[in-house]
Design an enzyme around this catalytic site. Structure first.
Site, mmCIF file in Angstrom:
data_model
loop_
_atom_site.group_PDB
_atom_site.id
_atom_site.type_symbol
_atom_site.label_atom_id
_atom_site.label_comp_id
_atom_site.label_asym_id
_atom_site.label_seq_id
_atom_site.Cartn_x
_atom_site.Cartn_y
_atom_site.Cartn_z
ATOM 1 N N SER A 141 -36.001 29.246 47.331
ATOM 2 C CA SER A 141 -35.552 30.620 47.567
ATOM 3 C C SER A 141 -34.044 30.639 47.805
ATOM 4 O O SER A 141 -33.463 29.656 48.297
ATOM 5 C CB SER A 141 -36.259 31.140 48.820
ATOM 6 O OG SER A 141 -35.585 32.259 49.347
ATOM 7 N N TYR A 154 -38.319 30.128 57.621
ATOM 8 C CA TYR A 154 -38.532 30.127 56.159
ATOM 9 C C TYR A 154 -37.292 29.552 55.459
ATOM 10 O O TYR A 154 -37.403 28.702 54.572
ATOM 11 C CB TYR A 154 -38.799 31.566 55.693
ATOM 12 C CG TYR A 154 -39.009 31.709 54.193
ATOM 13 C CD1 TYR A 154 -40.234 31.392 53.615
ATOM 14 C CD2 TYR A 154 -37.980 32.167 53.361
ATOM 15 C CE1 TYR A 154 -40.435 31.523 52.240
ATOM 16 C CE2 TYR A 154 -38.164 32.298 51.997
ATOM 17 C CZ TYR A 154 -39.394 31.978 51.441
ATOM 18 O OH TYR A 154 -39.581 32.101 50.073
HETATM 19 P P1 NAP Z 1 -47.940 34.985 47.151
HETATM 20 O O1 NAP Z 1 -48.183 36.026 46.136
HETATM 21 O O2 NAP Z 1 -48.110 35.297 48.607
HETATM 22 O O3 NAP Z 1 -48.817 33.688 46.770
HETATM 23 C C1 NAP Z 1 -48.782 32.556 47.585
HETATM 24 C C2 NAP Z 1 -49.707 31.519 46.997
HETATM 25 O O4 NAP Z 1 -49.634 30.343 47.833
HETATM 26 C C3 NAP Z 1 -51.155 31.948 46.985
HETATM 27 O O5 NAP Z 1 -51.777 31.435 45.831
HETATM 28 C C4 NAP Z 1 -51.717 31.266 48.226
HETATM 29 O O6 NAP Z 1 -53.103 30.981 48.136
HETATM 30 C C5 NAP Z 1 -50.951 29.975 48.197
HETATM 31 N N1 NAP Z 1 -50.925 29.287 49.483
HETATM 32 C C6 NAP Z 1 -50.419 29.707 50.659
HETATM 33 N N2 NAP Z 1 -50.599 28.767 51.597
HETATM 34 C C7 NAP Z 1 -51.218 27.722 50.995
HETATM 35 C C8 NAP Z 1 -51.660 26.463 51.428
HETATM 36 N N3 NAP Z 1 -51.494 26.056 52.689
HETATM 37 N N4 NAP Z 1 -52.288 25.654 50.540
HETATM 38 C C9 NAP Z 1 -52.471 26.045 49.261
HETATM 39 N N5 NAP Z 1 -52.055 27.229 48.771
HETATM 40 C C10 NAP Z 1 -51.445 28.057 49.652
HETATM 41 O O7 NAP Z 1 -46.443 34.438 47.067
HETATM 42 P P2 NAP Z 1 -45.409 34.281 45.847
HETATM 43 O O8 NAP Z 1 -44.387 35.333 46.022
HETATM 44 O O9 NAP Z 1 -46.100 34.125 44.561
HETATM 45 O O10 NAP Z 1 -44.712 32.913 46.306
HETATM 46 C C11 NAP Z 1 -44.826 31.694 45.603
HETATM 47 C C12 NAP Z 1 -43.645 30.827 45.993
HETATM 48 O O11 NAP Z 1 -42.429 31.508 45.638
HETATM 49 C C13 NAP Z 1 -43.537 30.538 47.495
HETATM 50 O O12 NAP Z 1 -43.171 29.188 47.702
HETATM 51 C C14 NAP Z 1 -42.421 31.459 47.944
HETATM 52 O O13 NAP Z 1 -41.765 30.973 49.091
HETATM 53 C C15 NAP Z 1 -41.534 31.466 46.721
HETATM 54 N N6 NAP Z 1 -40.606 32.612 46.680
HETATM 55 C C16 NAP Z 1 -41.097 33.866 46.579
HETATM 56 C C17 NAP Z 1 -40.203 34.933 46.546
HETATM 57 C C18 NAP Z 1 -40.663 36.356 46.441
HETATM 58 O O14 NAP Z 1 -39.818 37.266 46.577
HETATM 59 N N7 NAP Z 1 -41.944 36.615 46.206
HETATM 60 C C19 NAP Z 1 -38.815 34.690 46.644
HETATM 61 C C20 NAP Z 1 -38.376 33.384 46.736
HETATM 62 C C21 NAP Z 1 -39.277 32.346 46.746
HETATM 63 P P3 NAP Z 1 -54.250 31.911 48.811
HETATM 64 O O15 NAP Z 1 -54.460 33.050 47.858
HETATM 65 O O16 NAP Z 1 -55.421 31.037 48.866
HETATM 66 O O17 NAP Z 1 -53.734 32.318 50.146
#
Ligand code: NAP
Length: 244
Positions: A141, A154
């Site tokens: 991020s 975070y």
């Molecule tokens: P999201 O929609 O909340 O999805 C998160 C995913 O991670 C879900 O599949 C969740 O599974 C899984 N997860 C969470 N904890 C876990 C664990 N302990 N073991 C295995 N799986 C786990 O989030 P996203 O936005 O797609 O984020 C994905 C990545 O992008 C993250 O690393 C986040 O920090 C990064 N990111 C996101 C943004 C943004 O704006 N969205 C910006 C920068 C970086 P469950 O469904 O089973 O909970």
């Protein structure tokens, strides 16, 4: 010819799910993980198998748990030998003042966002070294580079992931394994569900592109990284609509 394989952690929703779709469309066999939404993940994987004639393995469990990750890689070894591409995507956020954060919450986010990458890399590397090829992509991020108020923990996990990326890339380049990180700005996923409409508008106004990227756009960027030249390694590459 043996199809290539990718492990995507956190593939039930958001960026991870969109990445699974792109790799399936391009003929990869998939190993998909998530912690809670396991029945949804199984249904999604079956749909991809039918539509794209690939094989999938779903591994439900918590990637912050080293014992689970070791078992997942034993299952992967039986399924396909090992992974060609590892995408460390699973992650959680925590918003709030650091002074209000409990030690348990600190440990939870640290292990989910950072220890998970250590565990998956440690288990994935031996196969990649034996093949003398591999791609590791860490989903990071902009906050790991610049820090965000009320997201100190975070930001620390993503900053740690960035340093981990750079260091591991140096260690693995002689084995022709590339390690890079995608530093995302704002992607329109469940992770940002807590934002109110006015907070969303305020945030969009700060982003030169004027919108939040879709999970599909983020996933396309991960696909590009997985197909980038071998000389590109150890980089933290921003994907943020010109924000920083
Ligand atoms: P999201 O929609 O909340 O999805 C998160 C995913 O991670 C879900 O599949 C969740 O599974 C899984 N997860 C969470 N904890 C876990 C664990 N302990 N073991 C295995 N799986 C786990 O989030 P996203 O936005 O797609 O984020 C994905 C990545 O992008 C993250 O690393 C986040 O920090 C990064 N990111 C996101 C943004 C943004 O704006 N969205 C910006 C920068 C970086 P469950 O469904 O089973 O909970």
């Amino acid at each position: 010819m043996k199809r290539k394989t990718v492990l995507i952690t956190g593939a039930s929703r958001g960026i991870g799910r969109a990445a699974a779709l792109i790799f399936a469309q391009n003929g990869y066999d998939l190993i998909l993980n998530c912690a809670h939404s396991i029945s949804e993940l199984n249904i999604f994987a079956k749909e991809l198998e039918m539509k794209y004639h690939i094989q999938t393995l779903c591994c439900g469990g918590d990637v912050s748990d080293y014992t689970f990750v070791c078992q997942m890689f034993r299952d992967i070894s039986t399924f396909c030998g090992g992974v060609d591409v590892l995408i460390n995507n699973a992650g959680i956020t925590y918003m709030g003042l650091l002074s209000d954060m409990s030690f348990q919450d600190w440990e939870h986010i640290l292990h989910t966002n950072l220890t998970s990458a250590f565990a998956c890399c440690k288990c994935a590397i031996p196969y990649m070294v034996s093949q003398k090829s591999g791609k590791i992509i860490n989903v990071s991020s902009e906050w790991g580079l610049y820090g965000a108020s009320c997201e100190a923990a975070y930001s620390a996990t993503k900053g740690g992931l960035n340093a981990f990326t750079k260091a591991l890339a140096k260690e693995l380049a002689p084995s022709n394994i590339q390690v890079n990180a995608a530093a995302f700005g704002v992607i329109d996923t469940d992770m940002n569900l807590s934002l109110s409409p006015s907070e969303r508008d305020q945030l969009k106004s700060e982003i030169p592109a004027g919108y939040f990227a879709s999970p599909k756009e983020a996933a396309e960027f991960l696909w590009q990284l997985a197909n980038s030249p071998a000389y590109l390694t150890g980089q933290i590459i921003s994907f943020d609509g010109g924000w920083f």
